[in-house]
Design an enzyme around this catalytic site. Structure first.
Site, short mmCIF file in Angstrom:
data_model
loop_
_atom_site.label_atom_id
_atom_site.label_comp_id
_atom_site.label_asym_id
_atom_site.label_seq_id
_atom_site.Cartn_x
_atom_site.Cartn_y
_atom_site.Cartn_z
N ASP A 112 -12.75 10.59 -53.11
CA ASP A 112 -12.28 9.36 -52.47
C ASP A 112 -10.81 9.10 -52.76
OD1 ASP A 112 -14.67 8.30 -51.17
OD2 ASP A 112 -15.48 8.24 -53.20
N ASP B 181 -11.14 15.45 -56.92
CA ASP B 181 -11.77 14.16 -56.70
C ASP B 181 -11.97 14.05 -55.19
OD1 ASP B 181 -12.46 11.36 -57.11
OD2 ASP B 181 -10.48 10.92 -56.28
#
Ligand code: MG
Length: 229
Positions: A14, A12
């Site tokens: 953020d 991922d």
């Protein structure tokens, strides 16, 4: 649970690679301030990892904000333009990604961000992001119909490796519960790296491993090359 012959790794972005979650909170709070509304941690947990268009609807509804989606988005984006270019990598991200890349482990990024947002956040980290085989920017990727927690983003992420990959051989790193659910729905292993404030009981025993930071990760525990000391 671990040690299942991981061959590919998907990150991922953020709050996992980039320290953006703090800035997202600040940007959204700045837009809520004139209405005397508080963008709480509880509300943030509901929208983390979702597509932006879905997140905006949830925030406006939960906080009863008297502005249309479009205006809210415009104001939030003005805040992003100010705040995001200075975003930093989170501890351990650079070392781990460089290590996997050096050992030819195929790596990718699957993020809820769209292209414009990615450009803003990555402008000071171009060399770092060039190490990934591909990036899935689900915010405006036409192939991704449903964002996290649906499995689509990670399944598409796996399919875009050169020869594809069996989902069970993919290890995902996520900071958001929505993201962990997405990875598991895709049949992948997932390490959760939650924020300090996060209630860990939510996923205790339901995910492969919980870490405080990427710094704690030991690649050999998942069948990946160990760090050279
Ligand atoms: Mg995240």
């Amino acid at each position: 649970m671990a040690n299942k012959n991981v061959s590919h790794v998907i990150f991922d972005m953020d709050g996992l690679l980039l320290d953006t979650e703090r800035l997202y909170t600040e940007a959204i709070q700045n837009v809520c301030d004139p209405f005397n509304k508080k963008y709480t941690w509880e509300l943030k947990q509901k929208v983390m990892g979702k597509k932006e268009s879905e997140s905006v609807k949830i925030i406006i509804e939960e906080l009863n904000l008297p502005i249309p989606d479009k205006q809210f988005l415009e104001e939030v984006h003005q805040q992003y333009n100010i705040l995001f270019p200075a975003v930093e990598l989170l501890p351990g991200a650079d070392k781990l990604v460089r290590h996997l890349h050096k050992h030819n482990i195929p790596i990718a990024v699957v993020t809820g961000s769209d292209t414009a947002s990615f450009e803003l956040k990555s402008q000071n980290h171009k060399a770092f992001f060039s190490l990934f085989h591909h990036l899935v920017l689900t915010g405006d990727d036409p192939e991704v119909r449903h964002g996290k927690p649906a499995p689509d983003p990670y399944l598409i992420g796996a399919r875009r490796f050169d020869d594809g990959v069996e989902p069970s051989k993919v290890l995902v790193f996520e900071d958001a519960v929505n993201g962990v659910e997405s990875a598991h729905a895709a049949g992948m292993q997932c390490i959760w790296v939650p924020h300090r404030e996060h209630d860990r009981a939510i996923l205790e025993g339901k995910t492969e491993l919980i870490l405080n930071s990427l710094v704690e990760f030991k690649p050999e525990e998942f069948g990946l090359p160990a760090f050279e000391s």
